[in-house]
Design an enzyme around this catalytic site. Structure first.
Site, PDB file in Angstrom:
ATOM      1  N   ASP A  93       0.870  -1.172   0.000  1.00 28.65           N
ATOM      2  CA  ASP A  93       0.000   0.000   0.000  1.00 28.65           C
ATOM      3  C   ASP A  93       0.913   1.230   0.000  1.00 28.65           C
ATOM      4  O   ASP A  93       2.127   1.113   0.197  1.00 28.65           O
ATOM      5  CB  ASP A  93      -0.889  -0.031   1.241  1.00 28.65           C
ATOM      6  CG  ASP A  93      -1.707   1.235   1.427  1.00 28.65           C
ATOM      7  OD1 ASP A  93      -2.394   1.647   0.486  1.00 28.65           O
ATOM      8  OD2 ASP A  93      -1.607   1.822   2.527  1.00 28.65           O
ATOM      9  N   ASP A 139      -0.257   5.178   0.967  1.00 30.20           N
ATOM     10  CA  ASP A 139      -0.535   6.199   1.975  1.00 30.20           C
ATOM     11  C   ASP A 139      -0.561   5.594   3.375  1.00 30.20           C
ATOM     12  O   ASP A 139      -1.359   4.711   3.675  1.00 30.20           O
ATOM     13  CB  ASP A 139      -1.872   6.885   1.689  1.00 30.20           C
ATOM     14  CG  ASP A 139      -1.838   7.675   0.396  1.00 30.20           C
ATOM     15  OD1 ASP A 139      -0.741   8.075  -0.031  1.00 30.20           O
ATOM     16  OD2 ASP A 139      -2.913   7.879  -0.203  1.00 30.20           O
ATOM     17  N   GLU A 165      -0.397  10.839   5.423  1.00 26.86           N
ATOM     18  CA  GLU A 165      -1.803  11.187   5.624  1.00 26.86           C
ATOM     19  C   GLU A 165      -1.923  12.491   6.425  1.00 26.86           C
ATOM     20  O   GLU A 165      -2.518  13.463   5.974  1.00 26.86           O
ATOM     21  CB  GLU A 165      -2.545  10.045   6.330  1.00 26.86           C
ATOM     22  CG  GLU A 165      -2.730   8.803   5.484  1.00 26.86           C
ATOM     23  CD  GLU A 165      -3.711   8.989   4.340  1.00 26.86           C
ATOM     24  OE1 GLU A 165      -4.139  10.120   4.060  1.00 26.86           O
ATOM     25  OE2 GLU A 165      -4.040   7.976   3.697  1.00 26.86           O
ATOM     26  N   ALA A 179      -7.659  20.182  -7.186  1.00 30.75           N
ATOM     27  CA  ALA A 179      -6.862  21.226  -6.543  1.00 30.75           C
ATOM     28  C   ALA A 179      -6.076  20.645  -5.371  1.00 30.75           C
ATOM     29  O   ALA A 179      -4.896  20.977  -5.171  1.00 30.75           O
ATOM     30  CB  ALA A 179      -7.767  22.352  -6.061  1.00 30.75           C
ATOM     31  N   LYS A 180      -6.719  19.786  -4.604  1.00 28.46           N
ATOM     32  CA  LYS A 180      -6.021  19.127  -3.495  1.00 28.46           C
ATOM     33  C   LYS A 180      -4.842  18.334  -4.011  1.00 28.46           C
ATOM     34  O   LYS A 180      -3.748  18.335  -3.433  1.00 28.46           O
ATOM     35  CB  LYS A 180      -7.004  18.229  -2.745  1.00 28.46           C
ATOM     36  CG  LYS A 180      -6.352  17.366  -1.665  1.00 28.46           C
ATOM     37  CD  LYS A 180      -6.074  15.962  -2.163  1.00 28.46           C
ATOM     38  CE  LYS A 180      -5.264  15.168  -1.157  1.00 28.46           C
ATOM     39  NZ  LYS A 180      -4.916  13.819  -1.656  1.00 28.46           N
ATOM     40  N   THR A 223      -2.962   0.623  -4.349  1.00 29.17           N
ATOM     41  CA  THR A 223      -3.351   1.811  -3.588  1.00 29.17           C
ATOM     42  C   THR A 223      -4.534   2.509  -4.226  1.00 29.17           C
ATOM     43  O   THR A 223      -4.783   2.376  -5.428  1.00 29.17           O
ATOM     44  CB  THR A 223      -2.159   2.791  -3.503  1.00 29.17           C
ATOM     45  OG1 THR A 223      -2.551   3.940  -2.754  1.00 29.17           O
ATOM     46  CG2 THR A 223      -1.707   3.232  -4.873  1.00 29.17           C
ATOM     47  N   LEU A 255      -2.151   7.838  -9.372  1.00 26.00           N
ATOM     48  CA  LEU A 255      -0.905   7.352  -9.940  1.00 26.00           C
ATOM     49  C   LEU A 255       0.176   8.427  -9.908  1.00 26.00           C
ATOM     50  O   LEU A 255       1.334   8.151  -9.562  1.00 26.00           O
ATOM     51  CB  LEU A 255      -1.131   6.884 -11.381  1.00 26.00           C
ATOM     52  CG  LEU A 255       0.115   6.404 -12.135  1.00 26.00           C
ATOM     53  CD1 LEU A 255       0.753   5.215 -11.436  1.00 26.00           C
ATOM     54  CD2 LEU A 255      -0.247   6.058 -13.581  1.00 26.00           C
ATOM     55  N   ASN A 272       0.619  10.839  -7.854  1.00 26.43           N
ATOM     56  CA  ASN A 272       1.138  11.002  -6.501  1.00 26.43           C
ATOM     57  C   ASN A 272       2.100   9.875  -6.130  1.00 26.43           C
ATOM     58  O   ASN A 272       3.123  10.101  -5.472  1.00 26.43           O
ATOM     59  CB  ASN A 272      -0.012  11.042  -5.495  1.00 26.43           C
ATOM     60  CG  ASN A 272      -0.866  12.282  -5.629  1.00 26.43           C
ATOM     61  OD1 ASN A 272      -0.467  13.259  -6.246  1.00 26.43           O
ATOM     62  ND2 ASN A 272      -2.056  12.235  -5.067  1.00 26.43           N
ATOM     63  N   ASP A 327      -1.520  -0.568   6.273  1.00 30.80           N
ATOM     64  CA  ASP A 327      -1.533   0.159   7.547  1.00 30.80           C
ATOM     65  C   ASP A 327      -2.936   0.338   8.105  1.00 30.80           C
ATOM     66  O   ASP A 327      -3.083   0.877   9.203  1.00 30.80           O
ATOM     67  CB  ASP A 327      -0.881   1.540   7.392  1.00 30.80           C
ATOM     68  CG  ASP A 327      -1.737   2.496   6.580  1.00 30.80           C
ATOM     69  OD1 ASP A 327      -2.082   2.146   5.429  1.00 30.80           O
ATOM     70  OD2 ASP A 327      -2.069   3.577   7.077  1.00 30.80           O
TER      71      ASP A 327
END
Length: 257
Positions: free
Chosen positions: A10, A12, A19, A85-86, A123, A127, A129, A184
């Site tokens: 994974d 994040d 996070e 935008a995030k 995940t 992609l 990121n 996680d």
């Protein structure tokens, strides 16, 4: 026991502690830039993490908490634009080098490469990121180290559905009992378990109290020689960190029938 042929990570919270210090910060930056009087505290974000996917998280927040809202003609476009935008804010944080790998991650990846154990990623993160994180924290060619990078909306159902792991196993052309998942969260564990994968959990502050009874091993992190981890459940790590020998020992003695 089966020979370990692949490790599926994974991203994040598993590869990086991104996070709290990455995604949450980027969401708040996007809200402020859009003129929204929203602020996701660390405590609130812990709850929102129970929802897989950024766009889904925004929808849940609005439906659950009813925050101040602008006049919206197209809800889907609003959410998609806000999430885009995030993503841009998060990419900026990644590119700045402010987000690093969790303890033991690089060591385990490098050991797997040296042992010719295949690597993959499963995940819900975008992609773009994932690629940025890998190149910033490992090496410019690090994305090529992973035979499969299954990210974002590559499958219709996100974790805790097992779709993403079934997809990775199909791409690897491997049976689950030859592979190990590293996660996680309880959602990630459920997805991996439903796909038949033995799983290791490296908890975070957000996930420590979740139910990991189905995991083969639960750790505070993967550990390094100079930064030992704590075993919360599973086999004793005499050297203080998770390695390939322990990983292989977690595989089933016989393939499931």
């Amino acid at each position: 026991m089966a020979d370990l042929k692949a490790i599926i990570f994974d991203v994040d919270g598993t590869l990086a502690e991104n996070e709290r210090y990455g995604h949450r910060v980027a969401f708040n930056q996007a809200f402020e830039a859009a003129g929204l009087n929203w602020l996701w505290s660390s405590a609130l974000y812990s709850e929102l993490l129970q929802v897989a996917g950024g766009k889904e998280r925004i929808r849940f927040f609005v439906e659950r908490y009813g925050p101040p809202m602008p006049v919206i003609d197209d809800w889907d476009t609003f959410v998609a634009t806000l999430h885009q935008a995030k993503t841009q804010h998060y990419a900026t944080l990644l590119a700045s080098g402010q987000i690093g790998l969790r303890p033991g991650v690089k060591r385990l990846i490098m050991a797997a490469r040296q042992a010719h154990i295949r690597l993959a990623i499963a995940t819900t993160s975008r992609l773009e990121n994932v690629l940025t994180l890998l190149t910033q924290t490992l090496a410019t060619d690090a994305p090529q180290w992973f035979e499969v990078i299954a990210a974002g909306d590559v499958v219709p159902q996100k974790k805790p559905a097992a779709d993403i792991y079934h997809y990775v196993l199909d791409q690897l052309a491997l049976e689950a009992h030859y592979c190990l998942a590293i996660e996680d969260t309880a959602h990630g564990l459920t997805a991996a378990t439903q796909a038949g994968l033995p799983s290791v959990i490296a908890v975070t502050d957000y996930t420590r109290t979740q139910d990991f009874a189905a995991a083969a091993c639960v750790l505070t992190h993967l550990g390094d020689p100079d930064n030992p981890c704590q075993v919360l459940s599973g086999p004793t790590l005499t050297q203080g960190y998770f390695d390939l020998a322990i990983a292989e020992s977690l595989l089933p003695d016989q393939p499931p029938t």
